[in-house]
Write a protein that holds these residues in place. Structure first.
Motif, PDB file in Angstrom:
ATOM      1  N   MET B   1       0.831  -1.212   0.000  1.00 31.74           N
ATOM      2  CA  MET B   1       0.000   0.000   0.000  1.00 31.74           C
ATOM      3  C   MET B   1       0.858   1.250   0.000  1.00 31.74           C
ATOM      4  N   GLY B   2       1.994   1.170  -0.662  1.00 32.68           N
ATOM      5  CA  GLY B   2       2.900   2.306  -0.618  1.00 32.68           C
ATOM      6  C   GLY B   2       2.517   3.424  -1.564  1.00 32.68           C
ATOM      7  N   ASP B   3       2.179   3.054  -2.811  1.00 38.23           N
ATOM      8  CA  ASP B   3       1.945   4.081  -3.824  1.00 38.23           C
ATOM      9  C   ASP B   3       0.611   4.770  -3.626  1.00 38.23           C
ATOM     10  N   THR B   4       0.495   5.875  -4.307  1.00 43.67           N
ATOM     11  CA  THR B   4      -0.782   6.580  -4.297  1.00 43.67           C
ATOM     12  C   THR B   4      -1.506   6.308  -5.602  1.00 43.67           C
ATOM     13  N   LEU B   5      -2.780   5.933  -5.508  1.00 42.08           N
ATOM     14  CA  LEU B   5      -3.560   5.732  -6.725  1.00 42.08           C
ATOM     15  C   LEU B   5      -4.261   7.026  -7.121  1.00 42.08           C
ATOM     16  N   LEU B   6      -4.912   7.622  -6.136  1.00 40.21           N
ATOM     17  CA  LEU B   6      -5.665   8.849  -6.400  1.00 40.21           C
ATOM     18  C   LEU B   6      -5.274   9.875  -5.362  1.00 40.21           C
ATOM     19  N   GLU B   7      -4.960  11.061  -5.853  1.00 40.03           N
ATOM     20  CA  GLU B   7      -4.634  12.124  -4.908  1.00 40.03           C
ATOM     21  C   GLU B   7      -5.422  13.387  -5.249  1.00 40.03           C
ATOM     22  N   ILE B   8      -6.325  13.716  -4.358  1.00 34.56           N
ATOM     23  CA  ILE B   8      -7.143  14.922  -4.544  1.00 34.56           C
ATOM     24  C   ILE B   8      -6.601  15.989  -3.618  1.00 34.56           C
ATOM     25  N   GLN B   9      -6.304  17.159  -4.199  1.00 40.58           N
ATOM     26  CA  GLN B   9      -5.779  18.241  -3.365  1.00 40.58           C
ATOM     27  C   GLN B   9      -6.579  19.515  -3.548  1.00 40.58           C
ATOM     28  N   ASN B  10      -7.092  19.999  -2.455  1.00 42.69           N
ATOM     29  CA  ASN B  10      -7.736  21.330  -2.410  1.00 42.69           C
ATOM     30  C   ASN B  10      -8.783  21.505  -3.520  1.00 42.69           C
ATOM     31  N   LEU B  11      -9.572  20.466  -3.773  1.00 44.23           N
ATOM     32  CA  LEU B  11     -10.488  20.484  -4.922  1.00 44.23           C
ATOM     33  C   LEU B  11     -11.699  21.379  -4.665  1.00 44.23           C
ATOM     34  N   HIS B  12     -11.832  22.340  -5.555  1.00 45.60           N
ATOM     35  CA  HIS B  12     -12.999  23.233  -5.539  1.00 45.60           C
ATOM     36  C   HIS B  12     -13.755  23.022  -6.845  1.00 45.60           C
ATOM     37  N   ALA B  13     -15.076  22.901  -6.786  1.00 46.39           N
ATOM     38  CA  ALA B  13     -15.814  22.709  -8.037  1.00 46.39           C
ATOM     39  C   ALA B  13     -17.215  23.296  -7.944  1.00 46.39           C
ATOM     40  N   ARG B  14     -17.698  23.691  -9.112  1.00 49.80           N
ATOM     41  CA  ARG B  14     -19.066  24.200  -9.244  1.00 49.80           C
ATOM     42  C   ARG B  14     -19.892  23.197 -10.029  1.00 49.80           C
ATOM     43  N   ALA B  15     -21.154  23.111  -9.650  1.00 49.14           N
ATOM     44  CA  ALA B  15     -22.132  22.399 -10.476  1.00 49.14           C
ATOM     45  C   ALA B  15     -23.008  23.479 -11.074  1.00 49.14           C
ATOM     46  N   GLY B  16     -22.900  23.667 -12.384  1.00 46.43           N
ATOM     47  CA  GLY B  16     -23.587  24.806 -12.986  1.00 46.43           C
ATOM     48  C   GLY B  16     -23.008  26.073 -12.380  1.00 46.43           C
ATOM     49  N   ASP B  17     -23.860  26.897 -11.757  1.00 46.32           N
ATOM     50  CA  ASP B  17     -23.386  28.142 -11.151  1.00 46.32           C
ATOM     51  C   ASP B  17     -23.133  28.015  -9.658  1.00 46.32           C
ATOM     52  N   ALA B  18     -23.493  26.872  -9.089  1.00 49.51           N
ATOM     53  CA  ALA B  18     -23.410  26.743  -7.636  1.00 49.51           C
ATOM     54  C   ALA B  18     -22.053  26.172  -7.211  1.00 49.51           C
ATOM     55  N   GLN B  19     -21.418  26.841  -6.278  1.00 47.07           N
ATOM     56  CA  GLN B  19     -20.161  26.334  -5.726  1.00 47.07           C
ATOM     57  C   GLN B  19     -20.489  25.199  -4.765  1.00 47.07           C
ATOM     58  N   ILE B  20     -19.992  23.990  -5.041  1.00 50.86           N
ATOM     59  CA  ILE B  20     -20.362  22.831  -4.228  1.00 50.86           C
ATOM     60  C   ILE B  20     -19.169  22.297  -3.429  1.00 50.86           C
ATOM     61  N   LEU B  21     -18.059  22.110  -4.099  1.00 50.28           N
ATOM     62  CA  LEU B  21     -16.895  21.577  -3.395  1.00 50.28           C
ATOM     63  C   LEU B  21     -15.971  22.727  -3.000  1.00 50.28           C
ATOM     64  N   ASN B  22     -15.568  22.729  -1.726  1.00 46.56           N
ATOM     65  CA  ASN B  22     -14.827  23.877  -1.190  1.00 46.56           C
ATOM     66  C   ASN B  22     -13.488  23.484  -0.593  1.00 46.56           C
ATOM     67  N   GLY B  23     -12.765  22.614  -1.325  1.00 51.34           N
ATOM     68  CA  GLY B  23     -11.433  22.268  -0.831  1.00 51.34           C
ATOM     69  C   GLY B  23     -11.396  20.866  -0.258  1.00 51.34           C
ATOM     70  N   ILE B  24     -11.393  19.891  -1.151  1.00 45.49           N
ATOM     71  CA  ILE B  24     -11.337  18.491  -0.715  1.00 45.49           C
ATOM     72  C   ILE B  24      -9.911  17.987  -0.834  1.00 45.49           C
ATOM     73  N   ASP B  25      -9.461  17.334   0.215  1.00 41.90           N
ATOM     74  CA  ASP B  25      -8.170  16.653   0.177  1.00 41.90           C
ATOM     75  C   ASP B  25      -8.410  15.189   0.506  1.00 41.90           C
ATOM     76  N   LEU B  26      -7.930  14.319  -0.363  1.00 42.03           N
ATOM     77  CA  LEU B  26      -8.168  12.891  -0.136  1.00 42.03           C
ATOM     78  C   LEU B  26      -7.110  12.096  -0.898  1.00 42.03           C
TER      79      LEU B  26
END
Lengths: 433, 256
Positions: B1-26
């Motif tokens: 389990m050493g390597d990283t498969l998925l790395e999400i950093q500070n993810l911000h996203a809008r759906a249409g005009d609405a800001q939904i994601l406000n900084g996801i780290d995973l």
């Protein structure tokens, strides 16, 4: 209008040239030509001020300097098979430019009788189509060179389809062919007839102006597939007239995949009670092609059923026209009639003019109709892409799925598969999606 | 389990005009199963949508790496071919396309990307049969149009069947449990568990703790207001179930 008048004169002269080079006084063809010529000379080509022709301008046709059809000796069996896949071995009749080619087809057909119109009784053809109402059918009659009479004897169920292949070719100049098909389904008979129109690539535009007359005897069961897959420069007019006697079951499948300008008229008269009629259609528009389907089902007597489903797929700048009339006469109680015309538009440049029309003069009937116009379902597109299928393939798959409802009803798996492949090839070649 | 498969950093996203994601780290490593829980409107489905390339979302900040690639630059189909699988919350009905044809096209698109030979109809069918048995899928569903007229349970089983056929590196299950009765849930979960191994990772998005009794996660994250509010082991799910989202100072139905 002057070009239309010119064209009318030219087309009358064309009819005279065809009649002069190949005259057989007193036979079925001569009487057909004379009636057609008289009607066409009086009325000429239809124009867009007529309700039946409002959306379909025949300028591409009237602009052609048409010649009588020529013999094309390049067509051999292998070319035929590549053009008209699948070619069935039984009951095959091949026409090149409207004339039968016994060397290419003419295989033993078993119980069915296939006769040249030349050898048929005068009056065999022309009984079901009123040339005063149908100007292109009048022109077809005036310019016909031959045709075929398909007779299925009473009580006979044909094991194999009767396959009529019409190959058009205009190697030297634009030309016309006007094949006539007469189908007489005897009482209690069962048959499948495939009328396949293909063309040899290259050369000039060809105008195929076909008329098919179907006499469906009492309790007969007949399926007719009309397949139009000519080159994109070609013009095709088809007039199919059907007369159904009591308890007969008739199904038509009109599949339009090729041709620059295609006009189909399908007229069904339910003349005997208990008659059932299914009208399926699929049209594919690509480039700047125009496909026009006009259908009319006449419920003349009680207890008849008609089900109509025409589906359209339009890409690029193509246009579709659908007008479906259902007439229920005052005595035609207990009529059950449905009609649907869904259309899938694949680009912004397309246009569809659809007009379902119910005329009901009886009060105890069940009738429904509807048209729909839609686009590719974005959610379904994403679903496919999320499964690794590329955008272009996904669109093709979804479009194929839309068409499958019609293609799957075609008589015979081989035919359905061949036309599905043809549909997909023409669609993906045309959209550039 | 050493390597990283998925790395999400500070993810911000809008759906249409609405800001939904406000900084996801995973960060997800190979073989790990992560569960994301959260109230309605917390951004769970947006996260699934952004990761799978669904149109309609705009990433406004942050990054997502999948193995060595910038995931956000890839089209949805490219992500699928690279090994990301999204099990849909609402599987789509596709009239006129048989399930069999669709699944074969999908498997072959991915095999082609991996440099493997396309399966013909017979090879595909024998492969499919084996997987269908795992999710107890009736044979006739393969000959029917994709998801058309399927029950809710059949649709979800079809999703898991696709997952078994495609063998993704990362499976994202977007509320795969919603609308399922306990029997269907058990079948679906056993299908998912059949695929668990030390290299395959999963992101299980759910509203209910119940699913996590069957698909036991290594990590649980609580998502609210577009951020991961708390992370823990599988016991966090039980705590949430017992105490409700209010326990974390979150509204049960926090707005988007």
């Amino acid at each position: 209008m002057s070009s239309l008048l010119d064209a009318n004169e030219r087309f009358v002269a064309l009819a005279d040239a065809i009649a002069a080079r190949d005259a057989h006084p007193g036979d079925a063809i001569t009487s057909l030509r004379e009636t057609g010529r008289a009607a066409f000379a009086e009325r000429g080509l239809p124009h867009t001020r007529l309700e039946e022709w409002r959306y379909t301008n025949l300028a591409p046709l009237s602009g052609l300097s048409l010649e009588p059809p020529s013999e094309d000796g390049r067509i051999d069996r292998s070319l035929l098979e590549s053009l008209a896949t699948p070619v069935f071995a039984c009951g095959l009749a091949v026409f090149i430019n409207g004339r039968p080619q016994e060397a290419l087809g003419g295989l033993p057909a078993g119980d069915v009788s296939l006769t040249s119109l030349r050898d048929a009784d005068p009056g065999t053809a022309g009984r079901l189509v009123d040339v005063k109402q149908h100007p292109l059918a009048a022109l077809s009659a005036a310019t016909t060179e031959d045709g075929i009479v398909v007779q299925i004897p009473a009580g006979v169920a044909l094991e194999h389809p009767v396959h009529l292949v019409f190959v058009s070719s205009s190697p030297d100049a634009p030309s016309v062919s006007s094949p006539r098909v007469v189908i007489e389904a005897g009482a209690g008979s069962r048959a499948v007839v495939i009328q396949d129109h293909v063309s040899v690539a290259g050369g000039h535009a060809h105008f195929t102006n076909a008329v098919t007359e179907v006499h469906a005897g009492a309790n007969s069961d007949l399926q007719l597939a009309v397949i139009q897959r000519e080159d994109d420069a070609d013009i095709h007019a088809s007039n199919v007239a059907v007369h159904q006697e009591r308890d007969s079951r008739f199904a038509s499948h009109v599949i339009t995949l090729g041709g620059r300008l295609v006009r189909n008229d399908l007229n069904v008269v339910l003349a005997g009670s208990g008659a059932e009629c299914t009208m399926n259609g699929l049209y594919l528009g690509t480039g700047d092609r125009l496909i026009d389907n006009h259908t009319l089902v006449d419920h003349a007597v009680p207890h008849c059923t008609s089900h109509e489903l025409y589906k359209g797929v339009l890409a690029d700048d193509s246009r579709g026209v659908f007008r479906g009339r259902v007439v229920v006469r005052p005595d035609a109680q207990k009529t059950d009639a449905t009609q649907q015309n869904p259309n899938l538009l694949l680009s912004d440049g397309t246009e569809i003019d659809t007009k379902p029309q119910l005329e009901i003069y009886a009060d105890d009937v069940k009738c429904s109709h509807g048209s729909a116009i839609g686009r590719i379902d974005e959610e379904a597109l994403f679903y496919m892409r999320a499964r690794g299928i590329g955008q272009r393939d996904a669109r093709a798959l979804l479009t194929r799925g839309f068409a499958a409802e019609i293609l799957a009803t075609l008589p015979g798996e081989a035919l359905a598969e061949a036309l599905t492949a043809d549909f997909v090839a023409r669609m993906t070649g045309g959209t550039g999606a | 389990m050493g390597d990283t498969l998925l790395e999400i950093q500070n993810l911000h996203a809008r759906a249409g005009d609405a800001q939904i994601l406000n900084g996801i780290d995973l960060t997800i490593r190979p073989g790990e199963v992560h569960a994301i829980m959260g109230p309605n409107g917390s951004g769970k489905s947006t996260l699934a949508g952004v990761l799978s390339g669904r149109p309609g979302y705009t990433v406004t900040d942050g990054s997502v790496r999948f193995e060595e690639k910038n995931l956000l630059e890839l089209e949805a189909e490219e992500r699928a071919r690279e090994g990301i699988f999204l099990a849909f919350q609402y599987p789509v009905e596709i009239p006129g396309v048989t399930n069999n044809y669709f699944l074969k096209a999908s498997v072959n698109a991915i095999r082609e990307h991996r440099g493997e030979e396309s399966l013909d109809a017979i090879d595909f069918l024998s492969m499919a049969k084996e997987k269908m048995a795992i999710v107890e899928m009736p044979k006739d569903l393969m000959a029917r149009s994709v998801n058309e007229g399927f029950s809710g349970g059949e649709k979800k089983r079809n999703e898991v069947l696709q997952m078994l056929l495609l063998e993704p590196k990362l499976a994202i299950l977007d509320e795969t449990d919603s609308g399922l009765d306990i029997d269907a849930l058990r079948v679906v979960a056993s299908g998912v568990n059949a695929l668990r191994d030390e290299n395959r990772s999963m992101l299980v998005i759910t509203h209910y703790q119940r699913l996590l009794d069957y698909i036991v996660p290594d990590y649980v994250h609580v998502l609210a207001e577009g951020r991961i509010q708390r992370s823990g082991g599988k016991e966090l799910a039980h705590e949430l179930e017992a105490k409700g989202y209010g326990w974390l100072g979150l509204d049960e139905g926090a707005s988007a």
